[in-house]
Scaffold this active site. Structure first.
Site, PDB file in Angstrom:
ATOM      1  N   GLN A  56       0.894  -1.164   0.000  1.00 52.39           N
ATOM      2  CA  GLN A  56       0.000   0.000   0.000  1.00 52.39           C
ATOM      3  C   GLN A  56       0.924   1.202   0.000  1.00 52.39           C
ATOM      4  OE1 GLN A  56      -3.173   0.983  -0.386  1.00 52.39           O
ATOM      5  NE2 GLN A  56      -2.453   3.067  -0.012  1.00 52.39           N
ATOM      6  N   GLN A  90       0.382   4.530  -1.298  1.00 45.08           N
ATOM      7  CA  GLN A  90      -0.104   5.880  -1.003  1.00 45.08           C
ATOM      8  C   GLN A  90      -0.173   6.065   0.506  1.00 45.08           C
ATOM      9  OE1 GLN A  90      -4.084   6.895  -2.373  1.00 45.08           O
ATOM     10  NE2 GLN A  90      -3.676   9.062  -2.262  1.00 45.08           N
ATOM     11  N   MET A 108      -7.918   0.916  -3.179  1.00 41.80           N
ATOM     12  CA  MET A 108      -6.747   1.677  -3.611  1.00 41.80           C
ATOM     13  C   MET A 108      -6.642   1.530  -5.118  1.00 41.80           C
ATOM     14  SD  MET A 108      -4.246   3.627  -2.914  1.00 41.80           S
ATOM     15  CE  MET A 108      -3.347   4.315  -4.302  1.00 41.80           C
ATOM     16  N   HIS A 133     -15.684   4.385  -7.328  1.00 43.91           N
ATOM     17  CA  HIS A 133     -14.687   5.343  -6.854  1.00 43.91           C
ATOM     18  C   HIS A 133     -13.291   4.985  -7.369  1.00 43.91           C
ATOM     19  CE1 HIS A 133     -13.017   8.201  -3.806  1.00 43.91           C
ATOM     20  NE2 HIS A 133     -11.983   7.394  -3.929  1.00 43.91           N
ATOM     21  N   GLU A 134     -12.878   3.750  -7.152  1.00 43.06           N
ATOM     22  CA  GLU A 134     -11.514   3.377  -7.557  1.00 43.06           C
ATOM     23  C   GLU A 134     -11.369   3.433  -9.077  1.00 43.06           C
ATOM     24  OE1 GLU A 134      -9.721   3.696  -5.166  1.00 43.06           O
ATOM     25  OE2 GLU A 134     -11.128   3.245  -3.546  1.00 43.06           O
ATOM     26  N   TYR A 164     -12.310  14.977   0.124  1.00 39.11           N
ATOM     27  CA  TYR A 164     -13.291  14.118  -0.534  1.00 39.11           C
ATOM     28  C   TYR A 164     -14.622  14.838  -0.739  1.00 39.11           C
ATOM     29  CZ  TYR A 164     -10.489   9.867   0.204  1.00 39.11           C
ATOM     30  OH  TYR A 164      -9.517   8.913   0.159  1.00 39.11           O
TER      31      TYR A 164
HETATM   32  N1  BES Z   1      -6.712   6.625  -2.762  1.00 33.36           N
HETATM   33  C1  BES Z   1      -7.635   6.352  -1.734  1.00 33.36           C
HETATM   34  C2  BES Z   1      -7.031   5.652  -0.538  1.00 33.36           C
HETATM   35  C3  BES Z   1      -5.937   6.442   0.166  1.00 33.36           C
HETATM   36  C4  BES Z   1      -6.020   7.820   0.331  1.00 33.36           C
HETATM   37  C5  BES Z   1      -4.852   5.769   0.679  1.00 33.36           C
HETATM   38  C6  BES Z   1      -4.989   8.504   0.991  1.00 33.36           C
HETATM   39  C7  BES Z   1      -3.833   6.443   1.333  1.00 33.36           C
HETATM   40  C8  BES Z   1      -3.901   7.824   1.488  1.00 33.36           C
HETATM   41  C9  BES Z   1      -8.818   5.523  -2.245  1.00 33.36           C
HETATM   42  O1  BES Z   1      -9.206   5.839  -3.535  1.00 33.36           O
HETATM   43  C10 BES Z   1      -9.996   5.839  -1.374  1.00 33.36           C
HETATM   44  O2  BES Z   1     -10.411   6.967  -1.352  1.00 33.36           O
HETATM   45  N2  BES Z   1     -10.509   4.845  -0.664  1.00 33.36           N
HETATM   46  C11 BES Z   1     -11.630   5.001   0.218  1.00 33.36           C
HETATM   47  C12 BES Z   1     -12.894   4.522  -0.409  1.00 33.36           C
HETATM   48  C13 BES Z   1     -13.711   5.556  -1.081  1.00 33.36           C
HETATM   49  C14 BES Z   1     -15.002   4.950  -1.600  1.00 33.36           C
HETATM   50  C15 BES Z   1     -14.002   6.780  -0.262  1.00 33.36           C
HETATM   51  C16 BES Z   1     -11.403   4.126   1.432  1.00 33.36           C
HETATM   52  O3  BES Z   1     -10.422   3.375   1.440  1.00 33.36           O
HETATM   53  O4  BES Z   1     -12.184   4.190   2.356  1.00 33.36           O
HETATM   54 ZN    ZN Z   2     -10.029   7.776  -3.629  1.00 34.57          ZN
END
Ligand code: BES
Ligand code: ZN
Length: 627
Positions: free
Chosen positions: A157, A159, A288, A313-314, A400
């Protein structure tokens, strides 16, 4: 070749901790030591072995370089807990020559700066290294923590700034590079990367990957385990353990339709295949967006497609984020706000406006609740440079939900017939680039505001970008289905209707979430028993419901829920789902003790990112003891 030896290193760590100079070493992006204005990585070639026994990746990384400053002779890379064995350089296909390098003391947040001194501007640098078993960007799972129970599992992971814990590189989203990889595993293990995974590749422990589109470091990804493939459509499919794959294919069967909807709105999908990798429940996030292969928590396989907005979302990140990338983490709303907006458009197109609106209302209620906790200076989209914090903290609802809300505001003022092509042209004209908020605002002015003067005012724009909170003139989303939930809840609270008699037969997860969030913070325990008998919340397999129910049981001292709650906290490692329950527990001394007990059992199965969050919470609670 010069290397710092360990005793020296530890004194330097102490010294460095007291020196503000360290912060000044991080230039363009405050979370990276790299100097992309001097030299950039253009391609990465990895050759790695995966050792499950040692819990390490080891091998070499060859970095191809583009020099921007002709006087420069240094390559500065990000690393964290990497053991660097050799550094060599060459031009063309000539012999590799050993180079001098210094690995700086470890900074708690940013890791160790690796400075390589080069007598000339070499085209390639090759680094021999191995990762630490504690690498912050990797999780190693014993076979017992998988669905099959026989094969070990590992995944990355990266990010926001964890790629540096498994590859030495310029760990900033402002640098993009192509990559290839050769990966060796035990013969019965399948390896996948954020690259051209071939569904038909023989499983033989020797795998080759190619990612021909340039990507930023945080999209580097790898996973290995007992993984099999089943198709959804010719270009989409699911990788998962054999025990999970059929359920996942069924749950996510609309993926191809999602790709088509997004293409019709925002232009072609530019990454060829789009596959989903279903991870074990310890995956610390919901999803992710690793290119070509989104990593997905199994907790969204609800059985009724009610949580598939996560796939939307992804997938949406294939445009907002992976194609057009935030240049630094302070611009994260360009990734996550845009993606949350696009996600909602996909949900609306496939499942209708009622559902899309319910999802917007639920996430905005989350945002409104969070606003009370977020410092005002962080409640803005246009963040000043060097807010210096840990980029992980930015996983917040401002980027977000406020970000998506701003885009919905623009959509409503300009109309979809104008706004949709505008957004498409933003993606098209910045494809495979890293962008800043300032660039987006300039594009907005020239491509939208200038073309329809008066649709929004300068003052409104500035309020969205630079004022805390949510503008009073933000569009409001109504949901008649939620109005019905309000009435139902009210009727139960006022004891006009018993729980069993409530008309909830057509409710979806969104309605249950809204119902639970609208209950008083504390409810007499015997009334929770009544709800539980009617709806069986305790022990629910739906994480979105569990995430709201268990904290309520804690605040309401409904102790009978504890065994199931404990199971939930030990099985699931997805931070968003379990943190609210830990947070509720630590409010009392007894709850804190219980939380510590659970955590001690859960820790071996948690991802380092999740452990770090829980440990920080427990430490804070212990420092300021509860009554
Ligand atoms: N890119 C993000 C996950 C992320 C953000 C990892 C910042 C590390 C740092 C991913 O696209 C994301 O937003 N995941 C969300 C789900 C989404 C439907 C809101 C999650 O993991 O909850
Ligand atoms: Zn995201």
């Amino acid at each position: 070749m010069r290397r710092l030896v360990l005793p020296v290193l530890s004194t330097l760590v102490l010294l460095a901790a007291t020196l503000p100079a360290l912060a000044q070493d991080r230039r363009a992006d405050e979370h990276s030591y790299a100097e992309p204005d001097k030299v950039r990585i253009t391609d990465l070639a990895l050759d790695l072995g995966i050792d499950f026994g040692l819990r390490e990746l080891s091998g070499t990384a060859i970095l191809s370089l583009a020099w921007a400053d002709e006087d420069h002779r240094e390559l500065v890379l990000d690393t964290r807990d990497l053991k660097i064995a050799t550094v060599e350089a060459r031009n063309g296909s000539r012999r590799w020559k050993a180079m001098e390098f210094v690995l700086a003391p470890r900074d708690e947040r940013f890791g160790s700066k690796l400075t390589i001194t080069l007598p000339r501007q070499y085209e390639q640098v090759r680094i021999g290294y191995r990762t630490s078993p504690e690498a912050s960007g990797l999780q190693w799972l014993a076979p017992s923590m998988t669905a099959g129970g026989k094969t070990p599992f590992m995944f990355s992971q990266s990010q926001a700034i964890h790629a540096r814990s498994w590859v030495p590189l310029q760990d900033t989203p402002s640098v993009r590079f192509t990559y290839t990889a050769h990966v060796r595993t035990p013969a019965d293990v399948m390896a996948l990367m954020s690259a051209d995974n071939d569904p038909a590749a023989p499983r033989d422990g020797d795998y080759s990957f190619k990612m021909p589109q340039p990507i930023p470091s945080y999209l580097m990804a790898i996973a290995a385990g007992d993984l099999v493939f089943k198709p959804i459509s010719p270009r989409a499919g699911v990788w998962a353990e054999p025990q999970t794959v059929d359920r996942a294919v069924k749950e996510f069967e609309d993926t191809e339709k999602m790709i088509e909807v997004t293409e019709s709105l925002y232009g072609p999908y530019r990454w060829e295949r789009y596959d989903l990798l279903i991870l074990p429940p310890s995956f610390p996030f919901g999803g992710m967006e690793n290119p070509r292969l989104s990593f997905i928590t199994p907790t969204v396989i609800a059985g009724d497609k009610s949580l598939v907005s996560l796939i939307a979302h992804e997938l949406a990140h294939s445009w907002s984020g992976n194609l057009v990338t935030n240049a630094s983490w302070k611009d994260m709303w360009l990734n996550e706000g845009f993606t949350s907006y696009v996600e909602n458009r996909i949900v609306e197109a496939l499942y209708g406006k009622e559902r899309a609106d319910m999802e917007f209302v639920n996430s905005r209620n989350g945002l409104k609740a969070d606003l009370a906790e977020i410092p005002v200076e962080q409640q803005v989209l246009m963040l000043p440079p060097r807010t210096g914090s840990d980029p992980e903290d930015a996983l917040g609802s401002i980027a977000y939900d406020k970000g998506a809300w701003f885009l919905q505001f623009l959509e409503q003022r300009y109309g979809r017939e104008t706004f949709d092509p505008f957004l498409r042209s933003w993606f098209d004209s910045h494809a495979f680039q890293s962008v800043s908020t300032e660039q987006f605002v300039a594009f907005l002015r020239s491509e939208l505001m200038a073309k329809k003067p008066g649709a929004i005012t300068e003052a409104e724009l500035t309020t969205w970008l630079s004022s805390p909170g949510i503008p009073a003139f933000a569009p409001q989303t109504a949901s008649p289905r939620f109005d019905a939930v309000d009435a139902t809840r009210e009727s139960w609270i006022k004891r006009r209707t018993a729980a069993r008699e409530l008309d909830t037969s057509a409710w979806t997860t969104q309605e249950w979430v809204y119902f639970l969030e609208g209950l008083p913070r504390e409810v007499p325990a015997e009334r929770l028993v009544e709800l539980d008998q009617a709806f069986r919340f305790t022990g629910t397999a739906n994480g979105e419901i569990a995430q709201r129910w268990y904290p309520l049981t804690v605040r309401s001292e409904y102790f009978e829920a504890r065994p199931a709650m404990s199971l939930f906290l030990r099985k699931i490692g997805r931070r968003k789902l379990i943190m609210p329950t830990y947070e509720a527990l630590v409010q009392t001394a007894d709850g804190l003790a219980f939380a510590e007990q659970i955590y001690a059992m859960a820790k071996p199965g948690y991802h380092p990112i999740t452990s770090a969050s829980v440990e920080a919470l427990l430490a804070k609670a212990k420092a300021a003891p509860a009554p």
